[in-house]
Design a protein around this motif. Structure first.
Motif, short mmCIF file in Angstrom:
data_model
loop_
_atom_site.label_atom_id
_atom_site.label_comp_id
_atom_site.label_asym_id
_atom_site.label_seq_id
_atom_site.Cartn_x
_atom_site.Cartn_y
_atom_site.Cartn_z
N GLY A 19 -10.46 2.45 -4.02
CA GLY A 19 -10.45 3.53 -3.03
C GLY A 19 -9.45 3.31 -1.92
N GLU A 20 -8.56 2.33 -2.09
CA GLU A 20 -7.55 1.99 -1.08
C GLU A 20 -6.16 2.27 -1.63
OE1 GLU A 20 -8.00 1.07 1.94
OE2 GLU A 20 -10.04 0.27 2.07
N ALA A 21 -5.34 3.01 -0.88
CA ALA A 21 -3.97 3.29 -1.31
C ALA A 21 -3.07 2.07 -1.18
CB ALA A 21 -3.39 4.46 -0.50
N ASP A 22 -3.35 1.23 -0.18
CA ASP A 22 -2.55 0.03 0.03
C ASP A 22 -3.04 -1.07 -0.91
OD1 ASP A 22 -2.57 -2.79 1.77
OD2 ASP A 22 -0.69 -1.67 1.86
N PRO A 23 -2.17 -1.62 -1.78
CA PRO A 23 -2.64 -2.59 -2.77
C PRO A 23 -3.18 -3.88 -2.16
CG PRO A 23 -0.23 -2.41 -2.81
CD PRO A 23 -0.75 -1.29 -1.96
N ARG A 24 -2.63 -4.31 -1.03
CA ARG A 24 -3.15 -5.54 -0.40
C ARG A 24 -4.59 -5.32 0.07
NH1 ARG A 24 -0.95 -10.23 1.82
NH2 ARG A 24 1.16 -9.54 1.22
N ARG A 25 -4.84 -4.19 0.69
CA ARG A 25 -6.19 -3.89 1.15
C ARG A 25 -7.13 -3.66 -0.02
NH1 ARG A 25 -5.99 0.68 5.68
NH2 ARG A 25 -8.25 0.30 5.52
N VAL A 48 4.10 -9.49 -7.27
CA VAL A 48 2.69 -9.61 -7.62
C VAL A 48 1.89 -10.04 -6.40
CG1 VAL A 48 1.00 -10.81 -9.09
CG2 VAL A 48 3.27 -10.24 -10.00
N LEU A 49 0.75 -9.40 -6.19
CA LEU A 49 -0.23 -9.84 -5.21
C LEU A 49 -1.41 -10.44 -5.96
CD1 LEU A 49 -0.37 -6.76 -2.78
CD2 LEU A 49 0.76 -8.95 -2.34
N PHE A 50 -1.93 -11.58 -5.48
CA PHE A 50 -3.10 -12.17 -6.12
C PHE A 50 -3.97 -12.83 -5.06
CE2 PHE A 50 0.09 -15.45 -5.97
CZ PHE A 50 -0.59 -16.64 -5.79
N VAL A 51 -5.22 -13.05 -5.43
CA VAL A 51 -6.18 -13.64 -4.48
C VAL A 51 -6.32 -15.12 -4.77
CG1 VAL A 51 -8.54 -13.57 -3.61
CG2 VAL A 51 -7.41 -11.44 -4.32
N GLU A 52 -6.13 -15.93 -3.72
CA GLU A 52 -6.25 -17.38 -3.83
C GLU A 52 -7.01 -17.89 -2.61
OE1 GLU A 52 -3.04 -20.43 -5.29
OE2 GLU A 52 -2.77 -20.12 -3.14
N ASP A 53 -8.14 -18.56 -2.87
CA ASP A 53 -8.97 -19.10 -1.78
C ASP A 53 -9.33 -18.03 -0.76
OD1 ASP A 53 -8.82 -21.65 -2.93
OD2 ASP A 53 -6.96 -22.11 -1.86
N GLY A 54 -9.62 -16.83 -1.26
CA GLY A 54 -10.05 -15.74 -0.40
C GLY A 54 -8.94 -15.00 0.31
N GLU A 55 -7.70 -15.41 0.12
CA GLU A 55 -6.56 -14.77 0.78
C GLU A 55 -5.68 -14.05 -0.25
OE1 GLU A 55 -6.14 -14.65 4.03
OE2 GLU A 55 -7.90 -15.91 4.39
N VAL A 56 -5.09 -12.94 0.16
CA VAL A 56 -4.16 -12.22 -0.69
C VAL A 56 -2.77 -12.82 -0.52
CG1 VAL A 56 -3.09 -10.00 -1.23
CG2 VAL A 56 -5.51 -10.10 -0.60
N VAL A 57 -2.19 -13.28 -1.63
CA VAL A 57 -0.90 -13.98 -1.62
C VAL A 57 0.13 -13.14 -2.37
CG1 VAL A 57 0.30 -16.11 -2.25
CG2 VAL A 57 -2.13 -16.19 -1.61
#
Length: 297
Positions: A189-195, A217-226
């Motif tokens: 439901g978010e247009a921004d991919p990071r959010r 590419v955005l990915f989640v590592e240790d709870g953070e978006v990298v």
């Protein structure tokens, strides 16, 4: 040899090279034509074989001439096709694809709506040598069965989330999910991919990422978006690049590479593919990817 069991759609693609994508109902002339196998899982299975991995493909095709051509092309690439189901009286998947001078594409695809959804014909366990599973979103029950086999075997189960998953348990059953930007937006439901990625990660034990083409590419590592940037290239044809990425990423996981290394390996394979016209005909070999990575530093 480490291998990947792929499950999902395999098609026959008619790929036309055009100067610009059509906007009106007129006649247009193509500058080039490639008739090549396609489909998310089909492309990924070929990419894996070209990268030196053993590759199995489970897919549903009709018992028609198009299906014959799809299977023959897969076999010629070294993909193991024992798990291809042929259904009489239907039509195998086909696509007409236009690729413009900037490498962007327009796809018109057809899949027979009467293709059976049941997955009871799939094996109860994975073949010997499978180190990871890759499934797409075109056949929900089949993908769920494949990812459940991966979980039972204790190996990575990757979902190519290029569309919104058709079964509610697919994301949770997979160990890794890499979304397209559109599928991520629809699901979060978010247009921004990071959010959007951050929102899904709050409630997920699954490793999550989103592929953004030339934006990386955005990915989640240790709870953070990298963020991992894409490799700079001159784009010729983006068709199949995401499928090559998923195939290479899953093979790297099967070989024991960590997520960061797998992303880099997959991004290099996809970048090379984008420099060549003709869908998956541009998928690179292992030596090409390693040389590309060495040159990139």
């Amino acid at each position: 040899m480490t291998g990947v069991f792929c499950l999902g759609i395999s098609t026959l693609d008619y790929v036309y090279s055009v100067e610009t994508l059509p906007t009106r109902g007129e006649k247009y002339r193509s500058r080039g034509l490639a008739v090549v196998g396609g489909g998310c899982a089909g492309n990924a299975s070929v990419a894996i074989a070209r990268l030196g991995g053993r590759s199995w493909l489970a897919t549903r095709l009709a018992d028609d001439v198009t299906g014959d051509q799809i299977v023959a092309d897969l076999a010629s690439e070294g993909v193991e096709t024992d798990f291809v189901r042929r259904v009489a009286g239907l039509r195998s998947p086909v696509s007409a694809i236009l690729v413009d001078a900037q490498g962007e594409r327009m796809i018109i695809s057809y899949s027979d709506p009467d293709m059976p959804e049941e997955a009871g014909w799939l094996p109860s366990q994975l073949p010997d040598g499978v180190g990871a599973v890759l499934a797409d979103t075109r056949w929900g029950l089949g993908s769920l069965a494949a990812l459940q086999m991966a979980r039972a075997a204790g190996i990575p189960g990757v979902l190519d989330g290029d569309r919104t998953p058709p079964h509610p348990d697919l994301v949770a059953t997979a160990s890794h999910v890499a979304f397209s930007a559109q599928a991520l937006a629809e699901l979060s439901g978010e247009a921004d991919p990071r959010r959007g990625l951050a929102r899904l990660a709050k409630d997920a034990a699954t490793w999550l990422a989103v592929t953004l083409g030339r934006e990386g590419v955005l990915f989640v590592e240790d709870g953070e978006v990298v963020h991992t940037p894409a490799f700079p290239i001159e784009t010729v044809d983006t068709l199949g690049a995401g499928d090559v990425w998923h195939g290479a990423f899953t093979l790297a996981l099967a070989e024991g590479q960590g997520a960061r290394a797998a992303i880099r390996f997959a991004s290099a394979a996809a970048a090379i593919k984008c420099t060549r016209f003709g869908g998956r005909t541009g998928a690179p070999g292992r030596d090409e990817v390693l040389a590309f990575l060495a040159a990139a530093g």
